[in-house]
Design an enzyme around this catalytic site. Structure first.
Site, short mmCIF file in Angstrom:
data_model
loop_
_atom_site.label_atom_id
_atom_site.label_comp_id
_atom_site.label_asym_id
_atom_site.label_seq_id
_atom_site.Cartn_x
_atom_site.Cartn_y
_atom_site.Cartn_z
N GLU A 30 0.84 -1.20 0.00
CA GLU A 30 0.00 0.00 0.00
C GLU A 30 0.88 1.26 0.00
O GLU A 30 1.89 1.29 0.70
CB GLU A 30 -0.81 0.04 1.30
CG GLU A 30 -2.21 -0.45 1.17
CD GLU A 30 -2.93 -0.38 2.51
OE1 GLU A 30 -2.28 -0.27 3.57
OE2 GLU A 30 -4.15 -0.48 2.49
N ARG A 83 -4.36 -4.66 -0.33
CA ARG A 83 -5.70 -4.05 -0.44
C ARG A 83 -6.00 -3.62 -1.89
O ARG A 83 -5.33 -4.03 -2.82
CB ARG A 83 -5.86 -2.88 0.53
CG ARG A 83 -5.93 -3.31 1.98
CD ARG A 83 -6.83 -2.38 2.79
NE ARG A 83 -6.84 -2.73 4.20
CZ ARG A 83 -6.13 -2.11 5.13
NH1 ARG A 83 -5.36 -1.09 4.80
NH2 ARG A 83 -6.19 -2.49 6.38
C1 LIG Z 1 -7.01 1.70 2.48
C2 LIG Z 1 -7.19 2.73 3.56
C3 LIG Z 1 -6.36 2.78 4.64
N1 LIG Z 1 -6.56 3.71 5.61
C4 LIG Z 1 -5.63 3.76 6.75
C5 LIG Z 1 -5.76 2.64 7.74
C6 LIG Z 1 -4.37 2.54 8.30
O1 LIG Z 1 -4.19 3.55 9.30
C7 LIG Z 1 -3.50 2.85 7.10
C8 LIG Z 1 -3.10 1.61 6.35
O2 LIG Z 1 -2.34 0.81 7.16
P1 LIG Z 1 -2.36 -0.81 7.12
O3 LIG Z 1 -1.47 -1.15 8.24
O4 LIG Z 1 -1.79 -1.18 5.80
O5 LIG Z 1 -3.75 -1.29 7.29
O6 LIG Z 1 -4.29 3.65 6.26
C9 LIG Z 1 -7.60 4.60 5.53
O7 LIG Z 1 -7.81 5.42 6.45
N2 LIG Z 1 -8.40 4.57 4.44
C10 LIG Z 1 -8.25 3.66 3.44
O8 LIG Z 1 -9.03 3.65 2.46
#
Ligand SMILES: Cc1cn([C@H]2C[C@H](O)[C@@H](COP(=O)(O)O)O2)c(=O)[nH]c1=O
Ligand SMILES: Nc1ncnc2c1ncn2[C@@H]1O[C@H](COP(=O)(O)OP(=O)(O)O)[C@@H](O)[C@H]1O
Length: 209
Positions: A30, A83
């Site tokens: 990501e 994702r």
């Molecule tokens: C896809 C996506 C992610 N986020 C936020 C959630 C987490 O704080 C990070 C991603 O971290 P992870 O350890 O890889 O899960 O990003 C979000 O707020 N909105 C989204 O669409």
């Protein structure tokens, strides 16, 4: 193309790191570093500080950066991606909206963008690997990872994300699932997880055949 899906800190990056050692696999993690720094601004941090104000800003940027990943030309027969544009919308944007933190007009605009994208741009996927964890496990791993922006995340937030994932990928109660789902229980220690990845290697890497 294979998507690795799961809650925050469920072990997606660790899983991708493991498979990245296999030849002929392209691994796309990501773009969190972009979400933390776009031209000197930190939309991820802003969203956690004030979701009502900055939720749309973050989710618009997540949608763009995910799309950018999806349309990259393939350089190997197999691509594993952390994702997808689908989970960004069906899980995270949905969570902001459902919890009353994203105004209706913001959600409507984001939704129209999303619908336009999936109707007009091919986003291929052969298999979704769902790392299924308990919210409590993710909470412990999140604390241990200690990302600055995420220090404000309570257990309840991880529970909401978990429920949305379960409704989508397990109970098929919410949105279209664009590919078959392989569920891997992911509360286990690293050794057992690596063992499970080996057991499922063939299923995962042959998904495109
Ligand atoms: C896809 C996506 C992610 N986020 C936020 C959630 C987490 O704080 C990070 C991603 O971290 P992870 O350890 O890889 O899960 O990003 C979000 O707020 N909105 C989204 O669409
Ligand atoms: N099976 C596991 N057992 C214990 N800790 C783990 C396990 N898998 C990952 N971790 C640790 O948990 C944290 C989150 O893992 P990570 O792979 O970054 O999750 P994600 O990419 O899903 O957010 C990291 O500190 C990682 O080292």
């Amino acid at each position: 193309q294979i998507w690795i899906e799961g809650n925050i800190a469920s072990g997606k990056t660790t899983c991708l790191e493991y498979f990245s050692k296999t030849s002929d696999i392209e691994v796309l993690t990501e773009p969190v570093s972009k979400w933390r720094n776009v031209q000197g601004c930190n939309p991820l941090g802003l969203m956690y500080q004030d979701p009502s104000r900055w939720g749309l800003t973050l989710q618009t940027y997540v949608q763009l950066t995910m799309l950018d990943r999806h349309v990259l030309p393939m350089s190997t027969p197999v691509r594993m991606m952390e994702r997808s544009i689908y989970s960004a919308k069906y899980i995270f944007a949905e969570n902001l909206y459902k919890s009353g933190k994203m105004p209706e007009v913001d959600f409507a605009v984001l939704s129209e963008w999303f619908e336009w994208i999936i109707k007009n741009i091919a986003i291929p996927v052969d298999l979704i690997v769902y790392l299924q964890t308990s919210p409590q496990t993710c909470y412990e791993r999140l604390k241990q990872r200690c990302r600055d922006e995420e220090k404000v995340i309570p257990l309840e937030y991880l529970e909401s994300i978990h429920n949305l994932y379960e409704d989508w990928l397990i109970h098929h109660k919410s949105f279209e699932v664009p590919a078959p789902v392989l569920v891997i229980p992911a509360d286990h220690d690293l050794k057992k997880m690596l063992h499970q990845y080996e057991e499922n290697r063939e299923k995962i890497l042959m998904a495109h055949c």
